[in-house]
Motif scaffolding. Structure first.
Motif, PDB file in Angstrom:
ATOM      1  N   UNK A 118     -55.708   5.049 107.527  1.00  0.00           N
ATOM      2  CA  UNK A 118     -54.428   4.626 108.123  1.00  0.00           C
ATOM      3  C   UNK A 118     -53.276   4.554 107.132  1.00  0.00           C
ATOM      4  N   UNK A 119     -53.550   4.395 105.842  1.00  0.00           N
ATOM      5  CA  UNK A 119     -52.463   4.274 104.868  1.00  0.00           C
ATOM      6  C   UNK A 119     -51.888   5.626 104.444  1.00  0.00           C
ATOM      7  N   UNK A 120     -52.484   6.746 104.857  1.00  0.00           N
ATOM      8  CA  UNK A 120     -51.961   8.070 104.515  1.00  0.00           C
ATOM      9  C   UNK A 120     -50.725   8.357 105.366  1.00  0.00           C
ATOM     10  N   UNK A 121     -49.689   8.871 104.724  1.00  0.00           N
ATOM     11  CA  UNK A 121     -48.467   9.261 105.418  1.00  0.00           C
ATOM     12  C   UNK A 121     -48.399  10.787 105.425  1.00  0.00           C
ATOM     13  N   UNK A 133     -56.639   8.840 114.097  1.00  0.00           N
ATOM     14  CA  UNK A 133     -57.032   8.978 112.697  1.00  0.00           C
ATOM     15  C   UNK A 133     -58.010  10.098 112.418  1.00  0.00           C
ATOM     16  N   UNK A 134     -58.261  10.953 113.395  1.00  0.00           N
ATOM     17  CA  UNK A 134     -59.154  12.091 113.199  1.00  0.00           C
ATOM     18  C   UNK A 134     -58.321  13.375 113.264  1.00  0.00           C
ATOM     19  N   UNK A 187     -67.791  15.106 118.940  1.00  0.00           N
ATOM     20  CA  UNK A 187     -67.736  15.375 117.502  1.00  0.00           C
ATOM     21  C   UNK A 187     -67.531  14.087 116.728  1.00  0.00           C
ATOM     22  N   UNK A 188     -66.682  13.207 117.239  1.00  0.00           N
ATOM     23  CA  UNK A 188     -66.459  11.937 116.559  1.00  0.00           C
ATOM     24  C   UNK A 188     -67.746  11.120 116.540  1.00  0.00           C
ATOM     25  N   UNK A 189     -68.460  11.101 117.655  1.00  0.00           N
ATOM     26  CA  UNK A 189     -69.722  10.353 117.724  1.00  0.00           C
ATOM     27  C   UNK A 189     -70.728  10.928 116.736  1.00  0.00           C
ATOM     28  N   UNK A 240     -61.985  21.264 116.337  1.00  0.00           N
ATOM     29  CA  UNK A 240     -63.146  20.987 115.502  1.00  0.00           C
ATOM     30  C   UNK A 240     -62.753  19.898 114.511  1.00  0.00           C
ATOM     31  N   UNK A 241     -63.545  18.843 114.433  1.00  0.00           N
ATOM     32  CA  UNK A 241     -63.245  17.727 113.537  1.00  0.00           C
ATOM     33  C   UNK A 241     -63.250  18.207 112.086  1.00  0.00           C
ATOM     34  N   UNK A 242     -62.144  17.963 111.395  1.00  0.00           N
ATOM     35  CA  UNK A 242     -62.000  18.392 110.006  1.00  0.00           C
ATOM     36  C   UNK A 242     -62.126  17.204 109.059  1.00  0.00           C
TER      37      UNK A 242
END
Length: 69
Positions: free
Chosen positions: A63-66, A49-50, A12-14, A56-58
């Motif tokens: 990276x800056x999101x907390x 980060x996914x 899914x990432x690919x 299922x990839x949403x």
């Protein structure tokens, strides 16, 4: 984490990398989606980060999101 699930997540990432990436969602929107998915009893996973719901990839999370729930 089983091998099959790992392979499915990598595929899914690919696939997401091949097309144009949508803009990242807002932090508040991500948190509400995660809360809703957890309330529905869905599997919520975050890897590299996914964000995945039921494998299922949403969304891709910058990276800056907390995100703390």
């Amino acid at each position: 984490m089983g091998v099959g699930m790992g392979v499915a997540m990598m595929m899914q990432q690919a696939g997401a990398l091949v097309g144009a990436a949508p803009p990242p969602p807002e932090a508040a929107e991500i948190q509400s989606q995660i809360r809703k998915a957890k309330a529905e009893g869905r599997t919520v996973t975050m890897v590299n980060g996914a964000l995945y719901f039921d494998y299922q990839l949403v969304a891709r999370i910058p990276p800056h999101f907390d995100i703390r729930l």
